[in-house]
Write a protein that holds these residues in place. Structure first.
Motif, PDB file in Angstrom:
ATOM      1  N   GLU A  55     -16.747  -3.859  -3.738  1.00  0.00           N
ATOM      2  CA  GLU A  55     -15.708  -3.478  -4.688  1.00  0.00           C
ATOM      3  C   GLU A  55     -14.363  -3.452  -3.974  1.00  0.00           C
ATOM      4  OE1 GLU A  55     -14.721  -0.082  -8.074  1.00  0.00           O
ATOM      5  OE2 GLU A  55     -16.311   0.270  -6.608  1.00  0.00           O
ATOM      6  N   VAL A  56     -13.384  -4.015  -4.624  1.00  0.00           N
ATOM      7  CA  VAL A  56     -12.044  -4.129  -4.057  1.00  0.00           C
ATOM      8  C   VAL A  56     -11.045  -3.539  -5.054  1.00  0.00           C
ATOM      9  CG1 VAL A  56     -10.272  -5.757  -3.254  1.00  0.00           C
ATOM     10  CG2 VAL A  56     -12.692  -6.188  -2.761  1.00  0.00           C
ATOM     11  N   ALA A  57      -9.965  -2.997  -4.539  1.00  0.00           N
ATOM     12  CA  ALA A  57      -8.908  -2.462  -5.403  1.00  0.00           C
ATOM     13  C   ALA A  57      -7.555  -2.986  -4.942  1.00  0.00           C
ATOM     14  CB  ALA A  57      -8.915  -0.937  -5.395  1.00  0.00           C
ATOM     15  N   VAL A  58      -6.705  -3.275  -5.894  1.00  0.00           N
ATOM     16  CA  VAL A  58      -5.319  -3.670  -5.628  1.00  0.00           C
ATOM     17  C   VAL A  58      -4.423  -2.650  -6.319  1.00  0.00           C
ATOM     18  CG1 VAL A  58      -3.522  -5.392  -6.016  1.00  0.00           C
ATOM     19  CG2 VAL A  58      -5.839  -6.125  -5.395  1.00  0.00           C
ATOM     20  N   ALA A  59      -3.687  -1.904  -5.521  1.00  0.00           N
ATOM     21  CA  ALA A  59      -2.747  -0.911  -6.065  1.00  0.00           C
ATOM     22  C   ALA A  59      -1.338  -1.391  -5.744  1.00  0.00           C
ATOM     23  CB  ALA A  59      -3.000   0.459  -5.447  1.00  0.00           C
ATOM     24  N   ARG A  60      -0.501  -1.484  -6.748  1.00  0.00           N
ATOM     25  CA  ARG A  60       0.844  -1.997  -6.505  1.00  0.00           C
ATOM     26  C   ARG A  60       1.879  -1.238  -7.331  1.00  0.00           C
ATOM     27  NH1 ARG A  60       3.110  -5.458 -10.007  1.00  0.00           N
ATOM     28  NH2 ARG A  60       1.956  -5.927 -11.910  1.00  0.00           N
ATOM     29  N   GLU A  61       3.120  -1.325  -6.897  1.00  0.00           N
ATOM     30  CA  GLU A  61       4.227  -0.654  -7.567  1.00  0.00           C
ATOM     31  C   GLU A  61       3.937   0.835  -7.752  1.00  0.00           C
ATOM     32  OE1 GLU A  61       7.413  -2.896  -9.183  1.00  0.00           O
ATOM     33  OE2 GLU A  61       6.699  -2.639  -7.120  1.00  0.00           O
ATOM     34  N   LEU A  62       3.344   1.450  -6.732  1.00  0.00           N
ATOM     35  CA  LEU A  62       2.947   2.848  -6.834  1.00  0.00           C
ATOM     36  C   LEU A  62       4.140   3.760  -7.120  1.00  0.00           C
ATOM     37  CD1 LEU A  62       0.353   3.007  -3.924  1.00  0.00           C
ATOM     38  CD2 LEU A  62      -0.109   3.030  -6.376  1.00  0.00           C
ATOM     39  N   THR A  63       3.956   4.662  -8.051  1.00  0.00           N
ATOM     40  CA  THR A  63       4.916   5.669  -8.538  1.00  0.00           C
ATOM     41  C   THR A  63       6.056   5.070  -9.345  1.00  0.00           C
ATOM     42  OG1 THR A  63       6.548   5.796  -6.699  1.00  0.00           O
ATOM     43  CG2 THR A  63       4.464   6.990  -6.418  1.00  0.00           C
ATOM     44  N   LYS A  64       6.056   3.745  -9.529  1.00  0.00           N
ATOM     45  CA  LYS A  64       7.135   3.098 -10.270  1.00  0.00           C
ATOM     46  C   LYS A  64       6.715   2.858 -11.721  1.00  0.00           C
ATOM     47  CE  LYS A  64       8.756   0.798  -6.069  1.00  0.00           C
ATOM     48  NZ  LYS A  64       9.030  -0.494  -5.390  1.00  0.00           N
ATOM     49  N   LEU A  65       7.611   2.304 -12.509  1.00  0.00           N
ATOM     50  CA  LEU A  65       7.385   2.113 -13.940  1.00  0.00           C
ATOM     51  C   LEU A  65       6.166   1.244 -14.225  1.00  0.00           C
ATOM     52  CD1 LEU A  65       8.385   2.511 -16.859  1.00  0.00           C
ATOM     53  CD2 LEU A  65       9.824   0.468 -16.541  1.00  0.00           C
ATOM     54  N   HIS A  66       5.976   0.188 -13.431  1.00  0.00           N
ATOM     55  CA  HIS A  66       4.880  -0.755 -13.683  1.00  0.00           C
ATOM     56  C   HIS A  66       3.719  -0.558 -12.699  1.00  0.00           C
ATOM     57  CE1 HIS A  66       7.348  -2.802 -16.604  1.00  0.00           C
ATOM     58  NE2 HIS A  66       8.313  -2.930 -15.713  1.00  0.00           N
ATOM     59  N   GLU A  67       3.448   0.680 -12.348  1.00  0.00           N
ATOM     60  CA  GLU A  67       2.338   1.004 -11.449  1.00  0.00           C
ATOM     61  C   GLU A  67       1.026   0.443 -11.993  1.00  0.00           C
ATOM     62  OE1 GLU A  67       1.635   5.041  -9.397  1.00  0.00           O
ATOM     63  OE2 GLU A  67       0.382   5.134 -11.194  1.00  0.00           O
ATOM     64  N   GLU A  68       0.216  -0.099 -11.076  1.00  0.00           N
ATOM     65  CA  GLU A  68      -1.052  -0.706 -11.481  1.00  0.00           C
ATOM     66  C   GLU A  68      -2.086  -0.493 -10.389  1.00  0.00           C
ATOM     67  OE1 GLU A  68      -2.224  -5.030 -13.111  1.00  0.00           O
ATOM     68  OE2 GLU A  68      -1.617  -5.064 -11.007  1.00  0.00           O
ATOM     69  N   CYS A  69      -3.310  -0.189 -10.791  1.00  0.00           N
ATOM     70  CA  CYS A  69      -4.433  -0.162  -9.858  1.00  0.00           C
ATOM     71  C   CYS A  69      -5.595  -0.869 -10.534  1.00  0.00           C
ATOM     72  CB  CYS A  69      -4.823   1.269  -9.483  1.00  0.00           C
ATOM     73  SG  CYS A  69      -6.104   1.335  -8.192  1.00  0.00           S
ATOM     74  N   ARG A  70      -5.938  -2.052 -10.035  1.00  0.00           N
ATOM     75  CA  ARG A  70      -6.964  -2.900 -10.640  1.00  0.00           C
ATOM     76  C   ARG A  70      -8.133  -3.015  -9.664  1.00  0.00           C
ATOM     77  NH1 ARG A  70      -6.904  -6.595 -14.825  1.00  0.00           N
ATOM     78  NH2 ARG A  70      -4.701  -6.087 -15.156  1.00  0.00           N
ATOM     79  N   THR A  71      -9.347  -2.877 -10.154  1.00  0.00           N
ATOM     80  CA  THR A  71     -10.532  -2.949  -9.308  1.00  0.00           C
ATOM     81  C   THR A  71     -11.477  -4.050  -9.783  1.00  0.00           C
ATOM     82  OG1 THR A  71     -11.697  -1.272 -10.628  1.00  0.00           O
ATOM     83  CG2 THR A  71     -10.418  -0.492  -8.739  1.00  0.00           C
ATOM     84  N   GLY A  72     -12.359  -4.477  -8.881  1.00  0.00           N
ATOM     85  CA  GLY A  72     -13.329  -5.519  -9.190  1.00  0.00           C
ATOM     86  C   GLY A  72     -13.748  -6.200  -7.899  1.00  0.00           C
TER      87      GLY A  72
END
Length: 283
Positions: free
Chosen positions: A190-207
């Motif tokens: 399992e891998v996760a990509v977390a980007r733009e943390l704490t910002k408007l377009h924050e995203e954390c996607r896993t798979g």
């Protein structure tokens, strides 16, 4: 609420490692604000970036640039000043020294007997680990993966048996290549990509790495990225020697067909194998 402040000279002399926001300016701590306001000097990665933060906070301060290219003489001057006044050390975002400048300054300051104090706060690696849902009882922060494909692969191979979640920093242009390399080595993790943390377009996607690579191939990412890889499972089968299989297949076919043949043999994502086949073909 009034921002906390300290009269000049209130802080004891020394170096204060101050964490600053990684995106949302509201994430700075009251203690960090007080130290920045009371410091006689602020050593920073980029005076323009820190200047914007200080302006937002209403703080006026003397700044000294301290990046990875700072000379020993510059560090010596900062350390000498820290013997008599409070010097705050900040990076452009997050906690200094975590893949940011400051290591040499702190090491040399401690060796010189100068007091070093940490003012904790935001850190992208820890924020991503907390929200990704991957095991967090043991983790290894490994900084940025190498740029070159061969070096990246060797780095990942060296971490294959680590029974911990792996945490990397990555840039948007290199994310897909890194995900394909992970897919080739560890197709089931399992891998996760977390980007733009704490910002408007924050995203954390896993798979799986392959699924994430496919997603970002059609949705090019932006912003700062933390890439996390879960630990090996108890039933994880060691990765086959895909290089040997690809070389054998390349002897009789082009990269595309060779990747397809090895994908059927191993179950590894064809896109990851194709990328590796192109590298082997050019060696």
């Amino acid at each position: 609420m009034a921002l906390p402040s300290l009269p000049a000279g209130t802080l004891d002399p020394g170096i204060y490692i101050v964490a600053t926001p990684i995106g949302n300016l509201g994430d700075i701590t009251l203690r960090a604000i007080a130290v920045l306001a009371g410091a006689g000097l602020i050593a920073c990665e980029d005076t323009r970036v820190t200047g914007k933060l200080l302006k937002h906070l209403g703080i006026r301060a003397r700044l000294q640039r301290l990046d990875d290219h700072a000379s020993p003489e510059t560090r010596a001057r900062i350390i000498d000043e820290a013997r008599h006044t409070a010097v705050a050390l900040v990076s452009d975002a997050g906690t200094p020294l975590i893949s940011d400048p400051g290591y040499r300054l702190v090491r040399e300051a401690r060796a010189a007997g100068v007091t070093v104090t940490s003012i904790p706060g935001p850190c992208a690696a820890v924020a991503a680990l907390a929200m990704a849902g991957l095991p967090s009882d043991r983790f290894l922060f490994a900084g940025f993966l190498p740029v070159k494909d061969k070096a990246r692969r060797e780095t990942l191979e060296g971490l294959a048996d680590m029974a911990a979640t792996l945490v990397f920093y990555e840039t948007a242009p290199r994310l897909e290549r890194s995900l394909l390399a992970i897919a080739e080595l560890w197709p089931q993790r399992e891998v996760a990509v977390a980007r733009e943390l704490t910002k408007l377009h924050e995203e954390c996607r896993t798979g799986t790495a392959a699924a994430l690579a496919a997603h970002y191939a059609t949705h090019p990412p932006k912003g700062e990225i933390v890439l996390l890889v879960g630990p090996p499972g108890e039933d994880e089968v060691p990765a086959p020697d895909t290089d040997a299989l690809l070389r054998a297949a390349l002897a009789a076919a082009g990269p595309g067909k060779a990747a397809g043949v090895v994908a059927k043999q191993t179950g590894i994502d064809r896109a990851a194998l194709y990328a590796r086949a192109l590298e082997l073909k050019d060696e």
